[in-house]
Design an enzyme around this catalytic site. Structure first.
Site, short mmCIF file in Angstrom:
data_model
loop_
_atom_site.label_atom_id
_atom_site.label_comp_id
_atom_site.label_asym_id
_atom_site.label_seq_id
_atom_site.Cartn_x
_atom_site.Cartn_y
_atom_site.Cartn_z
N SER A 59 65.15 2.59 51.60
CA SER A 59 65.23 1.38 52.41
C SER A 59 64.30 0.30 51.87
O SER A 59 63.33 0.59 51.18
CB SER A 59 64.88 1.68 53.88
OG SER A 59 63.52 2.03 53.99
N GLY A 61 60.83 1.64 50.67
CA GLY A 61 60.61 3.08 50.68
C GLY A 61 61.63 3.74 49.78
O GLY A 61 62.22 3.10 48.91
N GLY A 86 58.50 -4.91 51.85
CA GLY A 86 58.16 -3.51 51.62
C GLY A 86 59.39 -2.72 51.23
O GLY A 86 60.52 -3.18 51.38
N ASP A 144 55.96 9.29 63.92
CA ASP A 144 55.30 8.70 62.74
C ASP A 144 54.39 7.54 63.17
O ASP A 144 54.43 6.45 62.60
CB ASP A 144 56.32 8.24 61.70
CG ASP A 144 55.68 7.98 60.33
OD1 ASP A 144 54.58 8.53 60.07
OD2 ASP A 144 56.26 7.22 59.53
N LYS A 181 65.83 -5.02 57.54
CA LYS A 181 65.70 -3.67 56.98
C LYS A 181 67.06 -3.24 56.46
O LYS A 181 68.05 -3.29 57.19
CB LYS A 181 65.20 -2.69 58.05
CG LYS A 181 65.00 -1.27 57.53
CD LYS A 181 64.35 -0.38 58.59
CE LYS A 181 64.09 1.02 58.08
NZ LYS A 181 63.43 1.88 59.09
#
Length: 307
Positions: free
Chosen positions: A29, A26, A24, A153, A46
């Site tokens: 990141s 963002g 994934g 979140d 990460k």
């Protein structure tokens, strides 16, 4: 899923990891699936790119929260490192690496997605079991000493699932002190901008869309998000996902306080009442985590009595 033709190597404190695929990404990141070159065990790395001193502080604060929070339903930090200058000059960047456990089942969002294809609803007992463990992690954060914390979140995509389908809260980049005293319009705008950057819109509490100039925002922002998570566990998506997908105003929908339930449902009125209990648009009237846990336990007991 990304595929790397050449094998990228990442070093974290002299441990060598081979990047296998992109999980994934963002704004600043990425998360990669990596393999320890020696043990062959898989992890998630990460990587946060920092363009300023402030970016660095945020990334390093996230690492501190990983180190501070020790709970069976909160993701653990395996290792971390910082690469680059501690004093960023113009156009320079630094990177923060975090090595985290890899959960091959993916997230609660993935799990619900796979069930939504054929409208294969989770049983209420499974919903309550998973939700109880999520609440346990949230309670731990809200009652942390000397300063309570809020996740800020909570959403299905930020809950990993173990092989035994136990939930693990992840992504501590949005974690902050639970109580925020807002003194004036500047404070209000700052918190509102921060929420817009870090809190996913379909799970964001109403008080974070329009922060009042003089108020206290507390851990009950997480309770609203929990209500959205519970709704999603029943109906596969947050009550505000459809609004978001249509491109309509999520802020207006959230602040209206109106929650719609499907006409055809396998879930009882008691389940809907529990969701509405959490989705109280008034932050001062919204319950605390212990109230939610008590309601969940009551519902569990009532369902057991019916069996």
């Amino acid at each position: 899923m990304g595929c790397f033709c050449s094998r990228e190597i990442v070093y974290v404190n002299n441990t060598r990891y081979i990047v296998k695929e992109r999980l994934g990404e963002g704004g600043f990141s990425t998360i990669d699936l990596v393999e320890n070159a020696v043990t062959k065990r898989c992890y998630a790395v990460k990587r946060i790119i920092c363009h300023s001193i402030d970016d660095q502080k945020v990334a390093l604060q996230e690492i501190e929260y990983y180190r501070k929070l020790k709970h069976p339903n909160i993701i653990e930090l395996i290792d971390s490192t910082f690469k680059g200058s501690a004093d960023i000059v113009v156009n320079a960047t630094s990177e923060v690496y975090m090595v985290l456990p890899y959960y091959r089942r993916g997230t609660l969002h993935d799990y619900l997605d796979s069930h939504s294809i054929n409208k294969d609803y989770l049983s209420i007992s499974e919903v309550l079991r998973i939700f109880t463990d999520i609440c346990s992690a949230v309670k731990y954060m809200h009652e942390l000493k000397p300063e309570s914390l809020a996740h800020r979140d909570l959403k299905t995509a930020n809950v990993c699932l173990t092989d035994g389908l136990s939930p693990i809260l992840m992504d501590l980049g949005s974690v902050a002190p639970a109580k925020v005293q807002v003194c004036g319009s500047q404070d209000a705008q700052k918190l509102q901008d921060l929420a817009a950057e870090r809190c996913s819109m379909p799970y964001r509490a109403p008080e974070l869309f329009n922060v009042k100039s003089f108020c206290v925002v507390d851990e009950r922002t997480d309770i609203w998000s929990l209500g959205c998570v519970f709704y999603a566990m029943c109906y596969f998506k947050s009550p505000f996902d459809a609004v978001y997908e249509r491109g309509d105003s999520v802020a207006l929908a959230v602040m209206s306080g109106k929650i719609n339930f499907p006409e055809e449902t396998p879930f009882s009125q008691e389940v809907h009442e529990l969701i509405l209990f959490m989705l109280n648009e008034s932050p001062t009237e919204r319950p605390f985590i212990n109230d939610v846990i008590e309601k969940v336990q009551d519902l569990k007991m009532r369902l057991e009595d019916k069996v």
